[in-house]
Scaffold this motif. Structure first.
Motif, PDB file in Angstrom:
ATOM      1  N   HIS A 160      -6.466   0.575   3.809  1.00  0.00           N
ATOM      2  CA  HIS A 160      -5.106   0.812   2.762  1.00  0.00           C
ATOM      3  C   HIS A 160      -5.156   2.516   3.058  1.00  0.00           C
ATOM      4  CE1 HIS A 160      -8.587   0.201   0.232  1.00  0.00           C
ATOM      5  NE2 HIS A 160      -8.322   1.434  -0.169  1.00  0.00           N
ATOM      6  N   THR A 161      -3.861   2.920   2.566  1.00  0.00           N
ATOM      7  CA  THR A 161      -3.802   4.409   2.175  1.00  0.00           C
ATOM      8  C   THR A 161      -3.324   4.280   0.847  1.00  0.00           C
ATOM      9  OG1 THR A 161      -1.216   4.307   2.662  1.00  0.00           O
ATOM     10  CG2 THR A 161      -2.560   4.614   4.646  1.00  0.00           C
ATOM     11  N   SER A 162      -3.027   5.781   0.489  1.00  0.00           N
ATOM     12  CA  SER A 162      -2.560   5.823  -0.991  1.00  0.00           C
ATOM     13  C   SER A 162      -0.973   5.699  -0.839  1.00  0.00           C
ATOM     14  CB  SER A 162      -2.814   7.503  -1.351  1.00  0.00           C
ATOM     15  OG  SER A 162      -1.865   7.737  -2.468  1.00  0.00           O
ATOM     16  N   SER A 163      -0.700   5.201  -1.838  1.00  0.00           N
ATOM     17  CA  SER A 163       1.021   4.973  -1.858  1.00  0.00           C
ATOM     18  C   SER A 163       1.680   6.341  -1.789  1.00  0.00           C
ATOM     19  CB  SER A 163       1.465   4.286  -3.150  1.00  0.00           C
ATOM     20  OG  SER A 163       0.986   4.983  -4.275  1.00  0.00           O
ATOM     21  N   ASP A 164       0.932   7.634  -1.885  1.00  0.00           N
ATOM     22  CA  ASP A 164       1.626   8.918  -1.779  1.00  0.00           C
ATOM     23  C   ASP A 164       1.322   9.469  -0.299  1.00  0.00           C
ATOM     24  OD1 ASP A 164       2.174   8.851  -4.450  1.00  0.00           O
ATOM     25  OD2 ASP A 164       0.432  10.111  -5.091  1.00  0.00           O
ATOM     26  N   GLY A 185      -4.163  -7.814 -10.822  1.00  0.00           N
ATOM     27  CA  GLY A 185      -2.931  -8.754 -10.747  1.00  0.00           C
ATOM     28  C   GLY A 185      -2.570  -9.304  -9.434  1.00  0.00           C
ATOM     29  N   SER A 186      -1.361  -9.460  -9.206  1.00  0.00           N
ATOM     30  CA  SER A 186      -0.925  -9.936  -7.594  1.00  0.00           C
ATOM     31  C   SER A 186      -1.045  -8.847  -6.754  1.00  0.00           C
ATOM     32  CB  SER A 186       0.701 -10.511  -7.805  1.00  0.00           C
ATOM     33  OG  SER A 186       1.160 -10.521  -6.564  1.00  0.00           O
ATOM     34  N   THR A 187      -1.354  -9.526  -5.393  1.00  0.00           N
ATOM     35  CA  THR A 187      -1.494  -8.458  -4.466  1.00  0.00           C
ATOM     36  C   THR A 187      -0.211  -7.829  -3.790  1.00  0.00           C
ATOM     37  OG1 THR A 187      -1.331 -10.306  -2.981  1.00  0.00           O
ATOM     38  CG2 THR A 187      -3.505  -9.476  -3.424  1.00  0.00           C
ATOM     39  N   TRP A 188       0.979  -8.385  -4.687  1.00  0.00           N
ATOM     40  CA  TRP A 188       2.394  -7.818  -4.118  1.00  0.00           C
ATOM     41  C   TRP A 188       2.891  -7.023  -5.282  1.00  0.00           C
ATOM     42  CZ3 TRP A 188       3.477  -8.856   0.944  1.00  0.00           C
ATOM     43  CH2 TRP A 188       2.844  -9.731   1.443  1.00  0.00           C
ATOM     44  N   ALA A 236      -1.986  -1.290  -6.732  1.00  0.00           N
ATOM     45  CA  ALA A 236      -0.498  -0.945  -6.234  1.00  0.00           C
ATOM     46  C   ALA A 236      -0.677   0.512  -5.665  1.00  0.00           C
ATOM     47  CB  ALA A 236       0.552  -1.385  -7.281  1.00  0.00           C
ATOM     48  N   SER A 237      -1.136   1.268  -6.010  1.00  0.00           N
ATOM     49  CA  SER A 237      -1.174   2.654  -5.397  1.00  0.00           C
ATOM     50  C   SER A 237      -1.885   2.539  -4.183  1.00  0.00           C
ATOM     51  CB  SER A 237      -1.812   3.559  -6.393  1.00  0.00           C
ATOM     52  OG  SER A 237      -3.117   3.304  -6.727  1.00  0.00           O
ATOM     53  N   GLN A 238      -2.578   1.462  -3.522  1.00  0.00           N
ATOM     54  CA  GLN A 238      -3.247   1.401  -2.371  1.00  0.00           C
ATOM     55  C   GLN A 238      -2.569   0.263  -1.305  1.00  0.00           C
ATOM     56  OE1 GLN A 238      -6.918   0.867  -4.909  1.00  0.00           O
ATOM     57  NE2 GLN A 238      -7.746   2.433  -3.440  1.00  0.00           N
ATOM     58  N   PRO A 239      -1.427   0.788  -0.741  1.00  0.00           N
ATOM     59  CA  PRO A 239      -0.708  -0.296   0.003  1.00  0.00           C
ATOM     60  C   PRO A 239      -1.462  -0.610   1.368  1.00  0.00           C
ATOM     61  CG  PRO A 239       0.378   1.826   0.368  1.00  0.00           C
ATOM     62  CD  PRO A 239      -0.339   1.779  -0.956  1.00  0.00           C
TER      63      PRO A 239
END
Length: 515
Positions: free
Chosen positions: A97-101, A136-139, A155-158
């Motif tokens: 994954h990356t950061s969401s940023d 929580g959810s993976t989505w 969530a900050s790691q898509p």
């Protein structure tokens, strides 16, 4: 492959500019400590640019250094100085994954038609997969494009889509960047998560509360790893891939070694869960030998890391158990990973939830290393986390001055391990001598050691045939043929049965076992 590796969590290792945050230059300044201890290799946890929502495992640039950790020049000096001391250096690679940023994801979520849209996973409806760490959810719904994106963690790691050839090419380039700088390998974060079931079928285990990262084990991951192995093998010298394959089942983990064409090493996680029980430990060691030996796969042993409680805390705060466990760790066949501060016998921080920095509450094992006995223990006046309990008496400075400290015990164990091919490569044979005692033989050719660990809070007689001389013991005990409570011993047959090693005798052993 029999190396003793040391995990450096840079934010808590050494503070060169006294701002309370550890940095790469601080790590370089303490390489003398690792050289004195006998470390062969260091693993440096993420120091890349990051918003630090997951303490650096949410990365915005895989080929940079976050300013809080210093500069690329600082990294290059650290790498060069470690190599000058004969130590290898591996760095974290976080390919799931990356950061969401990260600019890739910022572009991907800008529009459904984005050129990088398919670098990540998108769906109109979520399935039932559960994220790690209670997330929580993976989505998570991206409101701008009205689709859900996948994240096995926060969530900050898509999650990156490794089925897309451009993702593979981009991530391979990040490997080349660090290999070209001279690193000796990579610890691969969340290795088992890379391949995904593209049908996104619901999983009943998630309904039962299990996180998908602990059960995801897709065949495509092995294709990804074979290509990564070919890339690293194309470089001169010995380059190593160490997988964090967090599946907790050796039968599944051994598959990640492939046929010598995937990982060279994978972490062995059951010891992180093991209670203080000789029967459990005997079963763990025997299972590793049974599964990995026939596959010609090399074991990895560790008792702690930055995500788990420290050894001494898990074992009830007992310093004697901690010392005996050190004997166990450093006398098993395989590569050893030692988490920073374990050589000091440090304990977890005692924090209220409001004091924690990590969203999953994993701060306990991440307190700064106390280098000096007096406050602020070699750090700036306001470290990012408090120091572990009894930081002064358990500091490096205080323990270096005490020949009977935990620190000196680790040094003796590492030195005898380095001196002995039997301890590094020899066979392992269980010796069922007494209830409450874990005993085993390590043998290679004519060289043989016996390791005895008393798990009981009582003296235990140990019936060994022949004359045995203790080379390293975890406590000073004068009883012939007996183990003290929570006592670990490394012995070789040649003198009195379990003759205690005096301070002078230990000093002689140190000299005799120098490489």
């Amino acid at each position: 492959m029999s190396a003793v590796c040391y995990e450096v969590y840079p934010r808590s290792f050494g503070d060169s500019d006294q701002d309370g945050n550890g940095d790469l230059e601080g790590a370089r300044q303490h390489l003398d400590h690792l050289e004195w201890l006998g470390i062969d290799c260091i693993w440096i946890c993420p120091f890349y640019p990051s918003p630090m929502r997951d303490n650096g495992y949410d990365i915005t640039d895989f080929c940079g250094v976050d300013p809080q950790f210093g500069t690329m020049a600082d990294f290059d000096r650290l790498l060069a100085d470690a190599h000058a001391r004969g130590m290898k250096v591996i760095v974290d690679w976080v390919p799931n994954h990356t950061s969401s940023d990260h600019p890739w994801f910022v572009e991907a979520r800008s529009a459904r038609e984005s050129a990088r849209r398919e670098w990540y996973y998108w769906r109109d409806e979520p399935n039932n997969w559960r994220a790690a760490l209670g997330a929580g959810s993976t989505w998570t719904l991206d409101e701008q494009t009205e689709q859900y994106y996948l994240h096995f963690f926060y969530a900050s790691q898509p999650d990156l889509n490794w089925y897309h050839p451009d993702v593979e090419a981009a991530m391979h380039q990040t490997l080349r960047f660090w290999l070209d700088r001279g690193v000796d390998g990579f610890r691969i974060d969340s290795t088992q998560c890379l391949g995904k079931d593209l049908t996104f079928a619901d999983d009943d285990r998630c309904l039962a509360g299990e996180a998908i990262n602990k059960i995801n084990d897709h065949p495509y991951t092995h294709e990804i790893l074979r290509k990564v192995r070919r890339l690293t093998d194309s470089y001169d010298g010995d380059r190593v891939l160490v997988g964090e394959v967090n599946l907790r089942q050796e039968a599944r983990i051994v598959q990640y070694y492939g046929s010598g064409d995937e990982l060279q090493l994978t972490f062995n996680f059951p010891p992180l869960d093991a209670p203080w029980d000789p029967i459990v430990w005997r079963m763990i060691i025997a299972e590793i030998e049974r599964r990995l030996g026939p596959a010609d796969a090399w074991p990895v042993w560790t008792l702690s890391n930055h995500d788990n409680s420290r050894l001494r805390t898990r074992y009830g705060g007992s310093i004697r158990r901690t010392r005996a466990a050190a004997v166990l760790l450093l006398t098993l066949r395989g590569t050893v990973f030692l988490y920073q501060g374990e050589e000091l016998g440090l304990r977890d921080l005692d924090l209220r939830r409001s004091e924690m920095v990590d969203p999953a509450g994993r701060d306990g094992s991440r307190g700064p290393i106390p280098w000096t006995a007096d406050p602020p223990h070699g750090w700036g006046p306001s470290p990012w986390l408090p120091f572990p309990p009894d930081a002064g008496t358990e500091s490096v400075e205080a323990q270096r001055a005490d020949d009977d400290s935990v620190l000196h015990l680790y040094r003796r164990l590492i030195r005898i391990r380095h001196s002995s091919r039997a301890l590094r490569y020899g066979s392992w044979t269980d010796l069922d001598l007494r209830p409450g005692v874990l005993a085993y033989r390590r043998r290679l050719g004519e060289e043989e050691f016996v390791v005895l660990i008393n798990f009981m809070d009582a003296d235990r007689e140990v019936p060994l045939e022949g004359d045995w001389q203790v080379h390293v013991d975890s406590v000073a005990f004068q009883g012939k043929g007996e183990l003290a409570p929570y006592h670990g011993v490394v012995a070789a047959e040649q003198a009195l049965l379990l003759a205690p090693a005096s301070a002078a005798g230990r000093a002689q052993t140190d000299v005799a076992t120098e490489d």
